[in-house]
Design a protein around this motif. Structure first.
Motif, short mmCIF file in Angstrom:
data_model
loop_
_atom_site.label_atom_id
_atom_site.label_comp_id
_atom_site.label_asym_id
_atom_site.label_seq_id
_atom_site.Cartn_x
_atom_site.Cartn_y
_atom_site.Cartn_z
N LYS A 124 0.84 -1.19 0.00
CA LYS A 124 0.00 0.00 0.00
C LYS A 124 0.87 1.24 0.00
O LYS A 124 2.02 1.20 0.42
N GLU A 125 0.28 2.32 -0.46
CA GLU A 125 1.06 3.52 -0.71
C GLU A 125 1.48 4.25 0.57
O GLU A 125 2.57 4.80 0.65
N THR A 126 0.60 4.26 1.57
CA THR A 126 0.87 5.07 2.75
C THR A 126 0.81 4.23 4.03
O THR A 126 0.26 3.14 4.05
N THR A 127 1.38 4.80 5.09
CA THR A 127 1.36 4.14 6.39
C THR A 127 1.10 5.20 7.46
O THR A 127 1.43 6.37 7.28
N THR A 128 0.49 4.79 8.57
CA THR A 128 0.18 5.73 9.66
C THR A 128 1.44 6.03 10.46
O THR A 128 2.12 5.10 10.90
N VAL A 129 1.76 7.31 10.65
CA VAL A 129 2.96 7.65 11.42
C VAL A 129 2.65 8.35 12.74
O VAL A 129 3.51 8.47 13.61
N GLY A 130 1.41 8.84 12.91
CA GLY A 130 1.03 9.53 14.14
C GLY A 130 -0.11 8.77 14.80
O GLY A 130 0.11 7.95 15.70
N MET A 131 -1.32 9.04 14.36
CA MET A 131 -2.47 8.31 14.89
C MET A 131 -3.67 8.49 13.96
O MET A 131 -3.68 9.38 13.11
N ASP A 132 -4.66 7.62 14.12
CA ASP A 132 -5.96 7.82 13.49
C ASP A 132 -6.91 8.21 14.62
O ASP A 132 -6.72 7.80 15.76
N TYR A 133 -7.95 8.98 14.28
CA TYR A 133 -8.97 9.25 15.29
C TYR A 133 -10.35 9.31 14.64
O TYR A 133 -10.52 9.90 13.58
N GLY A 134 -11.30 8.66 15.30
CA GLY A 134 -12.68 8.70 14.84
C GLY A 134 -13.60 8.48 16.04
O GLY A 134 -13.13 8.23 17.15
N GLU A 135 -14.90 8.58 15.82
CA GLU A 135 -15.87 8.36 16.90
C GLU A 135 -17.06 7.59 16.39
O GLU A 135 -17.48 7.78 15.25
N VAL A 136 -17.60 6.75 17.26
CA VAL A 136 -18.83 6.04 16.91
C VAL A 136 -19.69 5.87 18.16
O VAL A 136 -19.18 5.66 19.26
N THR A 137 -21.00 6.02 17.99
CA THR A 137 -21.94 5.81 19.09
C THR A 137 -22.47 4.39 18.98
O THR A 137 -23.01 4.02 17.95
N VAL A 138 -22.27 3.58 20.01
CA VAL A 138 -22.72 2.19 19.92
C VAL A 138 -24.07 1.96 20.56
O VAL A 138 -24.92 1.27 20.02
N ASP A 139 -24.25 2.53 21.74
CA ASP A 139 -25.56 2.48 22.38
C ASP A 139 -25.95 3.91 22.62
O ASP A 139 -25.10 4.78 22.60
N GLU A 140 -27.21 4.12 22.88
CA GLU A 140 -27.58 5.47 23.24
C GLU A 140 -26.78 5.85 24.47
O GLU A 140 -26.81 5.15 25.48
N GLY A 141 -26.01 6.89 24.38
CA GLY A 141 -25.25 7.32 25.55
C GLY A 141 -23.84 6.76 25.65
O GLY A 141 -23.11 7.15 26.54
#
Ligand SMILES: Nc1nc2c(ncn2[C@@H]2O[C@H](COP(=O)(O)OP(=O)(O)OP(=O)(O)O)[C@@H](O)[C@H]2O)c(=O)[nH]1
Ligand SMILES: [Mg+2]
Lengths: 178, 139
Positions: free
Chosen positions: A46-63
């Protein structure tokens, strides 16, 4: 804050196993990424690699909001492993089953995050099983038994949202977050 | 692990040539800024390209951290709508560290004693990065 609970989850594991892909597959917000052009053997896949971090958010249950942090996979970035692991309540370890020694790969992350995992929870996601079916799930459980560790193991295609959510579900089940 | 490990003979030759060019440029940086104690060029994915230091340093770790913090600084600047990132400045109690992107795949980190004027270090580093960008191209 209202009755929202936020929990920090770490996606770690082998270079190219799909940590960045997994977070992008489920995040409800625009993810933050730190990809750099790969100049080592990674570049063959693959062309790129992570050098710092990834960040995301997901709501799994209400709250219950999961704050998803992806680590770089490569060992030379272990300074980021330490920084990111602080305060995490769960670890998703992704292993690329198509590499030469997936179980040895797994041991790198189990060893490195040992204390963190002992104080929280972990789940193991085996990826790219379409490219290589071996070792199979039994071999992983056998390996964990030898290490006297118990974590759920499942095969996943992290490009699929449902698969990634399934990993998180089983992680949440193995621990009560309150 | 080195940038040229596992590379073909042609790639090894290219890497050796680049190392020489970069070392020269880093030496000029140190000459230009009296308080500078060292400088290093890393690939954007964290390998050492070349370094010139007045004292011993853990060059491999420095290269990896350089690529991490540069990527995070860029994410911070973009996320706050202040991008693109031009440079990264860190003032420590014992000295200053600056990082700049040379091109898509190369990053420069330079450091100086705390008595050095930050502006001196930064401008020497900028000159160095610009020179290297034109020598190495935009890859
Ligand atoms: N064939 C196949 N490819 C997959 C599967 N899951 C993910 N991929 C691919 O594998 C690659 C994973 O890349 P990344 O998400 O960057 O991996 P990463 O773990 O973040 O890698 P580093 O940050 O470099 O450590 C992507 O190109 C995906 O499309 C799978 O189950 N099968
Ligand atoms: Mg990644």
């Amino acid at each position: 804050m209202s009755n929202m609970t936020e929990v920090k989850i770490i996606f770690t594991g082998t270079m190219g196993a799909g940590k960045t892909t997994a977070i992008n597959a489920i995040s409800e917000i625009k993810t933050i990424s730190t990809e750099a052009v790969a100049t080592d053997e990674t570049a063959q896949r693959k062309e790129t690699t992570t050098v710092g971090m990834d960040y995301g958010e997901v709501t799994v249950d209400e709250g219950l909001v999961l704050r998803l942090y992806g680590t770089p996979g490569q060992r030379r970035f272990r300074h980021m492993w330490e920084i990111l692991a602080k305060g995490a309540l769960g670890f998703v370890i992704l292993v690329d089953n198509a590499r030469p020694a997936p179980l040895e790969d797994l041991s790198i992350y189990l060893d490195n995050f040992k204390n963190h995992i002992a104080a929280s929870a972990a789940v193991i996601g085996v990826t790219r099983t379409d490219v290589s079916a071996q070792p199979d799930i039994d071999a992983y459980y056998q390996y964990l038994a030898e290490r006297e560790e118990m974590h759920p193991v499942m095969t996943v295609d992290v490009r699929r949202r449902e698969d990634v959510l399934m990993l998180l579900d089983s992680l949440l089940l193995s621990r009560e977050f309150e | 692990m080195n940038i040229s490990d596992g590379a073909s003979p042609v790639e090894k030759l290219k890497a050796a040539q680049e190392k020489q060019q970069v070392e020269k440029a880093l030496q000029r940086l140190l000459d230009m800024c009296a308080g500078a104690t060292g400088a290093l060029v890393a690939t954007a994915d964290g390998f050492v390209v070349a370094r010139v230091f007045k004292q011993d340093i853990a060059e491999k770790s420095l290269a990896a951290i350089t690529s991490s913090v540069m990527s995070l600084a860029e994410a911070l600047v973009n996320e706050t709508g202040q991008g693109p990132c031009q440079n990264l400045i860190v003032e420590g109690q014992e000295g200053h560290v600056v990082s700049l992107r040379i091109n898509h795949t190369r990053v420069l980190t330079a450091m100086a004693t705390r008595n050095t004027r930050l502006g001196m270090l930064l401008s020497a580093a900028k000159v160095c990065a610009e020179q290297l960008a034109s020598t190495l191209g935009e890859k």
